[in-house]
Design a protein around this motif. Sequence first.
Motif, PDB file in Angstrom:
ATOM      1  N   ASP A 179       0.840  -1.196   0.000  1.00 53.89           N
ATOM      2  CA  ASP A 179       0.000   0.000   0.000  1.00 53.89           C
ATOM      3  C   ASP A 179       0.884   1.258   0.000  1.00 53.89           C
ATOM      4  O   ASP A 179       2.015   1.205   0.461  1.00 53.89           O
ATOM      5  N   ASP A 180       0.329   2.357  -0.486  1.00 54.09           N
ATOM      6  CA  ASP A 180       1.022   3.659  -0.449  1.00 54.09           C
ATOM      7  C   ASP A 180       2.418   3.553  -1.057  1.00 54.09           C
ATOM      8  O   ASP A 180       3.357   4.190  -0.575  1.00 54.09           O
ATOM      9  N   GLU A 236      -4.039   4.473  -6.648  1.00 56.59           N
ATOM     10  CA  GLU A 236      -4.949   4.973  -5.618  1.00 56.59           C
ATOM     11  C   GLU A 236      -5.254   6.440  -5.872  1.00 56.59           C
ATOM     12  O   GLU A 236      -4.440   7.160  -6.445  1.00 56.59           O
TER      13      GLU A 236
HETATM   14 MG    MG Z   1      -2.985   3.765   0.343  1.00 57.83          MG
END
Ligand code: MG
Length: 282
Positions: A179-180, A236
């Motif tokens: 993630d990220d 995202e």
């Molecule tokens: Mg994220």
Amino acid sequence: HNAKEQGLELNRYAHAMQMKAQERLQLENDLRKALDRGQFYLMYQPQVNLASGLVVGMEALVRWQHPQRGSISPAEFIPLAEESGLIVPLGEWVLRQACKQNKIWQEAGYRKLCVSVNLSMRQFRHSHLLDNISGILNETGLEPAWLELEITESMTFDKDRAFEQLRKIKEIGVHISIDDFGTGYSSLHYLKDLPIDRLKIDRSFVNEVMEDRNNAAIVSTITSMAHHLQLKVTAEGVENEEQLVFLRDQHCHEAQGYFFSKPILPSDFETKFLRDVDKPAG
Ligand code: MG
Ligand code: C2E
Ligand code: MG
Ligand code: MG
């Protein structure tokens, strides 16, 4: 400033600090009771395949309905939950809830989607993580392939430990994403060996992909790297059509963001994204 004024200012400062500490303590106390009192709930945000336009997954995002303060964002209480250790039972609750919901929708006959659940550092390090995951999958009857766990780059810092933990999770058939991606510290050296399935490009790069050439370069480089490493890639924070077109041109696999939908309640998710299975989103 004379001495008296300075003293008063210090006093005010000390008072403000004390209030902050008290508020925090209060929130921590409330947090401890929140799980038993059923104050947490999940929102779901769709994940869209860019080639087909179909919703192929959803991310489960936790919310806290505080009796006095209303809905509190995870950015505020997840760090508190991490520090106090409450994240372990809370994380387990989130995982169970998300798997249960996904199974309910599959049983209802909707096209099968993958549900993504965020893991925190503390959960990831926990020795019972694997037992918890397999226990929940057993209990809910969800096949492991329909679950994806999101970790962050910082969790892979202790490479050997992360490798072991990830390998065990992958072995039972659950997917793993980072993630990220791009905001943490993982080196390419780690990336090449870690048993992961997907990179999620952080929304800070995606948000200004049209305004800033450097962001465009970063997004297209991460996407292309993911392809070469045979990883899936999700963008995202997609908020408009221009960003979507850019991502599609880069052959980014999936996207998530306000352009498709904000995180919404399960009943709304069902109405908007499951009932009309053949209607492409976006
Ligand atoms: Mg994220
Ligand atoms: P995340 O995992 O990166 O989740 C995506 C966040 O970006 C969500 O914020 C989502 O609402 C927001 N977002 C999605 N699309 C857009 C967009 O187009 N524009 C903008 N501006 N924002 C967008 P949210 O729900 O407030 O969650 C914040 C973070 O809290 C999550 O970031 C995740 O790190 C953490 N979190 C949420 N739920 C859980 C959980 O169950 N467990 C753990 N450990 N962490 C969680
Ligand atoms: Mg996430
Ligand atoms: Mg996250």
